[in-house]
Design a protein around this motif. Structure first.
Motif, PDB file in Angstrom:
ATOM      1  N   LYS A  73       0.823  -1.216   0.000  1.00 13.93           N
ATOM      2  CA  LYS A  73       0.000   0.000   0.000  1.00 13.93           C
ATOM      3  C   LYS A  73       0.856   1.265   0.000  1.00 13.93           C
ATOM      4  N   ALA A  74       2.108   1.159   0.442  1.00 12.57           N
ATOM      5  CA  ALA A  74       3.007   2.321   0.453  1.00 12.57           C
ATOM      6  C   ALA A  74       3.620   2.590  -0.915  1.00 12.57           C
ATOM      7  N   ASP A  75       3.556   1.611  -1.804  1.00 12.48           N
ATOM      8  CA  ASP A  75       4.165   1.727  -3.127  1.00 12.48           C
ATOM      9  C   ASP A  75       3.084   2.106  -4.146  1.00 12.48           C
ATOM     10  N   PRO A  76       3.202   3.279  -4.790  1.00 10.28           N
ATOM     11  CA  PRO A  76       2.181   3.702  -5.757  1.00 10.28           C
ATOM     12  C   PRO A  76       1.951   2.692  -6.895  1.00 10.28           C
ATOM     13  N   ALA A  77       2.954   1.895  -7.219  1.00 12.40           N
ATOM     14  CA  ALA A  77       2.821   0.912  -8.301  1.00 12.40           C
ATOM     15  C   ALA A  77       1.964  -0.281  -7.892  1.00 12.40           C
ATOM     16  N   THR A  78       1.838  -0.536  -6.578  1.00 16.41           N
ATOM     17  CA  THR A  78       1.092  -1.715  -6.121  1.00 16.41           C
ATOM     18  C   THR A  78      -0.076  -1.372  -5.191  1.00 16.41           C
ATOM     19  N   ALA A  79      -0.228  -0.112  -4.840  1.00 18.80           N
ATOM     20  CA  ALA A  79      -1.251   0.295  -3.866  1.00 18.80           C
ATOM     21  C   ALA A  79      -2.677  -0.019  -4.329  1.00 18.80           C
ATOM     22  N   HIS A  80      -2.891  -0.094  -5.637  1.00 22.03           N
ATOM     23  CA  HIS A  80      -4.241  -0.319  -6.178  1.00 22.03           C
ATOM     24  C   HIS A  80      -4.712  -1.773  -6.073  1.00 22.03           C
TER      25      HIS A  80
END
Length: 126
Positions: A73-80
Motif C-alpha cells: 500500500k506504500a508503493d504507488p505501483a502496487t497500492a491499487h
C-alpha cells in the motif's frame, strides 16, 4: 476473442493452504503462489499490472502479512491491488489493523471454496 483470466496471488507459508487455494481458484483465475511475504513482494514488484488481487496470510515466518500489506500500500505501483487477509484466528484487533493498513476483506481459516470465490469476485477490479 477470449479475455485473459484475472490473476490471484495466494500467499501462505503453509503448503497445504496454497494447494487448496490453487485448487479452488484455478478454474476461474490464473493463480500465482508465494510461500512467504518476501516472495510475494518480489512477484508483485516485477509485474504490478499482472496481479489483480492478493490473498494474504497474516501469520507467516519472516515478513508477516501486515508488513507485506503495508509495503504494497506504500508503493504507488502496487497500492491499487486489493488485499484479502486470510487468518486462522478470529481476532477483532487483527481485522481493525488489517483494514487500517488498506485490506479489502478477511477470510477465516478453514475456509469454504464458495467463500473464497465470492470474496475474490466481490473485490476484483472490473
Amino acid at each position: 476473442m477470449e479475455s485473459k483470466k484475472k490473476c490471484v496471488l495466494a500467499v501462505d507459508d503453509t503448503p497445504s493452504y496454497l494447494m487448496l487455494l490453487n485448487m479452488i481458484l484455478q478454474k476461474h483465475y490464473a493463480v500465482k503462489a508465494a510461500p512467504k511475504g518476501e516472495t510475494a513482494l518480489k512477484i508483485v514488484r516485477q509485474a504490478p499490472d499482472a496481479v489483480d488481487i492478493i490473498l494474504l496470510d497474516i501469520m507467516m515466518d519472516g515478513m508477516d502479512g501486515f508488513a507485506v500489506c503495508q509495503a504494497l500500500k506504500a508503493d504507488p505501483a502496487t497500492a491499487h491491488i486489493p488485499v484479502i487477509f486470510i487468518s486462522g484466528k478470529e481476532d477483532e484487533a487483527d481485522k481493525k489493523k488489517g483494514l487500517a493498513l488498506g485490506a479489502a476483506d478477511f477470510l477465516l481459516k478453514p475456509f469454504a471454496a464458495e467463500s473464497v470465490l465470492a470474496t475474490v469476485a466481490k473485490h476484483l477490479p472490473a
